[in-house]
Write a protein that holds these residues in place. Structure first.
Motif, mmCIF file in Angstrom:
data_model
loop_
_atom_site.group_PDB
_atom_site.id
_atom_site.type_symbol
_atom_site.label_atom_id
_atom_site.label_comp_id
_atom_site.label_asym_id
_atom_site.label_seq_id
_atom_site.Cartn_x
_atom_site.Cartn_y
_atom_site.Cartn_z
ATOM 1 N N LEU A 220 18.839 -15.277 -74.777
ATOM 2 C CA LEU A 220 17.480 -15.071 -75.291
ATOM 3 C C LEU A 220 17.339 -15.927 -76.533
ATOM 4 O O LEU A 220 18.041 -15.717 -77.529
ATOM 5 N N LEU A 221 16.471 -16.931 -76.438
ATOM 6 C CA LEU A 221 16.269 -17.852 -77.559
ATOM 7 C C LEU A 221 15.017 -17.447 -78.320
ATOM 8 O O LEU A 221 13.904 -17.526 -77.794
ATOM 9 N N LEU A 222 15.220 -17.007 -79.558
ATOM 10 C CA LEU A 222 14.091 -16.626 -80.415
ATOM 11 C C LEU A 222 13.621 -17.877 -81.128
ATOM 12 O O LEU A 222 14.299 -18.409 -82.010
ATOM 13 N N ASP A 223 12.473 -18.362 -80.704
ATOM 14 C CA ASP A 223 11.967 -19.635 -81.194
ATOM 15 C C ASP A 223 10.918 -19.407 -82.274
ATOM 16 O O ASP A 223 9.935 -18.695 -82.057
ATOM 17 N N LEU A 224 11.154 -20.013 -83.420
ATOM 18 C CA LEU A 224 10.282 -19.783 -84.575
ATOM 19 C C LEU A 224 10.222 -21.045 -85.423
ATOM 20 O O LEU A 224 11.215 -21.754 -85.560
ATOM 21 N N GLY A 225 9.048 -21.308 -86.003
ATOM 22 C CA GLY A 225 8.902 -22.448 -86.913
ATOM 23 C C GLY A 225 9.870 -22.313 -88.086
ATOM 24 O O GLY A 225 10.166 -21.207 -88.539
ATOM 25 N N VAL A 226 10.344 -23.463 -88.543
ATOM 26 C CA VAL A 226 11.377 -23.476 -89.580
ATOM 27 C C VAL A 226 10.901 -22.783 -90.863
ATOM 28 O O VAL A 226 11.618 -21.966 -91.449
ATOM 29 N N GLU A 227 9.675 -23.108 -91.285
ATOM 30 C CA GLU A 227 9.168 -22.536 -92.538
ATOM 31 C C GLU A 227 9.075 -21.014 -92.447
ATOM 32 O O GLU A 227 9.445 -20.288 -93.376
ATOM 33 N N GLN A 228 8.590 -20.560 -91.292
ATOM 34 C CA GLN A 228 8.414 -19.120 -91.096
ATOM 35 C C GLN A 228 9.779 -18.411 -91.100
ATOM 36 O O GLN A 228 9.928 -17.338 -91.689
ATOM 37 N N GLY A 229 10.752 -19.032 -90.452
ATOM 38 C CA GLY A 229 12.102 -18.467 -90.409
ATOM 39 C C GLY A 229 12.716 -18.385 -91.783
ATOM 40 O O GLY A 229 13.323 -17.375 -92.156
ATOM 41 N N MET A 230 12.566 -19.441 -92.565
ATOM 42 C CA MET A 230 13.141 -19.447 -93.916
ATOM 43 C C MET A 230 12.450 -18.409 -94.789
ATOM 44 O O MET A 230 13.096 -17.741 -95.592
ATOM 45 N N ALA A 231 11.130 -18.258 -94.609
ATOM 46 C CA ALA A 231 10.398 -17.253 -95.394
ATOM 47 C C ALA A 231 10.946 -15.852 -95.087
ATOM 48 O O ALA A 231 11.172 -15.053 -95.995
ATOM 49 N N ARG A 232 11.196 -15.592 -93.799
ATOM 50 C CA ARG A 232 11.752 -14.285 -93.428
ATOM 51 C C ARG A 232 13.159 -14.104 -93.980
ATOM 52 O O ARG A 232 13.513 -13.040 -94.468
ATOM 53 N N ALA A 233 13.979 -15.161 -93.880
ATOM 54 C CA ALA A 233 15.356 -15.073 -94.373
ATOM 55 C C ALA A 233 15.351 -14.814 -95.882
ATOM 56 O O ALA A 233 16.141 -14.017 -96.392
ATOM 57 N N HIS A 234 14.433 -15.459 -96.585
ATOM 58 C CA HIS A 234 14.340 -15.230 -98.035
ATOM 59 C C HIS A 234 13.890 -13.811 -98.336
ATOM 60 O O HIS A 234 14.390 -13.174 -99.258
ATOM 61 N N ALA A 235 12.929 -13.321 -97.495
ATOM 62 C CA ALA A 235 12.374 -11.984 -97.730
ATOM 63 C C ALA A 235 13.421 -10.889 -97.539
ATOM 64 O O ALA A 235 13.268 -9.778 -98.030
ATOM 65 N N ARG A 236 14.507 -11.210 -96.798
ATOM 66 C CA ARG A 236 15.598 -10.241 -96.610
ATOM 67 C C ARG A 236 16.243 -9.882 -97.933
ATOM 68 O O ARG A 236 16.889 -8.851 -98.061
ATOM 69 N N GLY A 237 16.108 -10.794 -98.911
ATOM 70 C CA GLY A 237 16.568 -10.490 -100.259
ATOM 71 C C GLY A 237 18.052 -10.727 -100.504
ATOM 72 O O GLY A 237 18.540 -10.504 -101.603
ATOM 73 N N GLN A 238 18.806 -11.204 -99.462
ATOM 74 C CA GLN A 238 20.224 -11.503 -99.677
ATOM 75 C C GLN A 238 20.369 -12.963 -100.084
ATOM 76 O O GLN A 238 19.531 -13.791 -99.746
ATOM 77 N N ALA A 239 21.452 -13.260 -100.793
ATOM 78 C CA ALA A 239 21.718 -14.652 -101.167
ATOM 79 C C ALA A 239 21.897 -15.483 -99.900
ATOM 80 O O ALA A 239 22.406 -14.993 -98.896
ATOM 81 N N LEU A 240 21.465 -16.734 -99.927
ATOM 82 C CA LEU A 240 21.587 -17.596 -98.755
ATOM 83 C C LEU A 240 23.024 -18.103 -98.624
ATOM 84 O O LEU A 240 23.655 -18.448 -99.617
ATOM 85 N N ASP A 241 23.532 -18.142 -97.375
ATOM 86 C CA ASP A 241 24.894 -18.645 -97.175
ATOM 87 C C ASP A 241 24.894 -20.172 -97.136
ATOM 88 O O ASP A 241 23.847 -20.808 -97.273
ATOM 89 N N ARG A 242 26.083 -20.756 -96.949
ATOM 90 C CA ARG A 242 26.232 -22.215 -97.045
ATOM 91 C C ARG A 242 25.316 -22.951 -96.059
ATOM 92 O O ARG A 242 24.687 -23.951 -96.415
ATOM 93 N N ILE A 243 25.226 -22.442 -94.835
ATOM 94 C CA ILE A 243 24.414 -23.138 -93.832
ATOM 95 C C ILE A 243 22.919 -22.864 -94.054
ATOM 96 O O ILE A 243 22.084 -23.754 -93.883
ATOM 97 N N GLU A 244 22.598 -21.646 -94.483
ATOM 98 C CA GLU A 244 21.188 -21.313 -94.760
ATOM 99 C C GLU A 244 20.606 -22.158 -95.894
ATOM 100 O O GLU A 244 19.393 -22.261 -96.041
#
Ligand SMILES: Nc1ncnc2c1ncn2[C@@H]1O[C@H](COP(=O)(O)OP(=O)(O)O)[C@@H](O)[C@H]1O
Ligand SMILES: [Mg+2]
Length: 209
Positions: free
Chosen positions: A134-158
């Motif tokens: 199952l491939l969850l396809d999402l625009g890059v900006e939207q994905g990064m906004a969600r990842a940031h909203a999680r509130g955890q520090a970003l890992d090396r690849i993020e």
């Protein structure tokens, strides 16, 4: 690629696409159906794999693409032998948050390593492909906004740049185009409930087929 009685299902997609959310929903759906489901993730999923994950994701390390690729496959080789193959041999469902498609997308598309190299590693050290992805396809900006909203520090690849994630997304979509029977694209920009509903519908259709 190999004979077994269980089923391997992978969830793929970029950062913040909703993989963990969908993972939990699928796990619940399968256990409600009375099936044994073993959940795991990559990189990681085993004791040694989780140690490799720490090395891979720590922002303190500067890892060359070739070493990143091999560490990903080291984790995967361990996971396949220690957990996935035994579970499939028992006839169980195995649900994984990322699998080899992620190496094609991140180390291939993202880092620019030759796909033939990744194919060789897959053939020699993994030897198994998911029955359903199952491939969850999402625009890059939207994905990064969600990842940031999680509130955890970003890992090396993020912490990579937008163009890196754009290549990751493009490669995932390209693979889905090449293997439409195995890889189902889900529009992950929809509200969470709709994404989950669509994922479970796709899963249900696949199980009934
Ligand atoms: N369809 C959606 N719409 C809006 N927010 C979402 C959606 N799916 C997940 N989220 C939220 O976005 C964040 C990232 O989701 P998550 O499942 O952790 O993604 P991933 O595991 O792919 O990084 C979480 O805070 C989650 O609650
Ligand atoms: Mg996640």
């Amino acid at each position: 690629m190999s004979q077994h009685s269980g089923k391997l299902i992978s969830i793929e997609g970029g950062e913040g696409a909703g993989k963990t959310t969908v993972f939990n929903a699928i796990r619940q759906f399968l256990s409600d159906a009375g099936l044994t489901v073993i959940g795991t993730r990559e990189p990681g999923g085993t004791e040694v794999g989780e140690r490799i994950r720490q090395v891979l994701l720590s922002p303190d390390h500067r890892i060359v693409p070739e070493a990143e690729l091999l560490l990903m496959f080291a984790s995967r080789a361990q996971l396949v032998r220690e957990l996935i193959r035994p579970a499939l041999a028992e006839g169980h469902y195995v649900l994984t948050d990322r699998f080899t498609d992620a190496s094609f997308a991140y180390q291939g598309g993202g880092r620019g390593l030759p796909l033939a190299q990744i194919e060789a590693l897959e053939r020699d050290f993994v030897g198994i492909r998911p029955d359903l992805t199952l491939l969850l396809d999402l625009g890059v900006e939207q994905g990064m906004a969600r990842a940031h909203a999680r509130g955890q520090a970003l890992d090396r690849i993020e912490q990579e740049r937008t163009d890196f994630f754009q290549r990751v997304r493009d490669t995932y979509r390209q693979r889905a185009g090449q293997e439409p029977e195995r890889i189902v694209i889900i529009d992950a920009s929809q509200p969470q409930d709709d994404v989950v509903r669509q994922v479970l519908a796709a899963l249900g259709r696949w199980m009934a087929a």
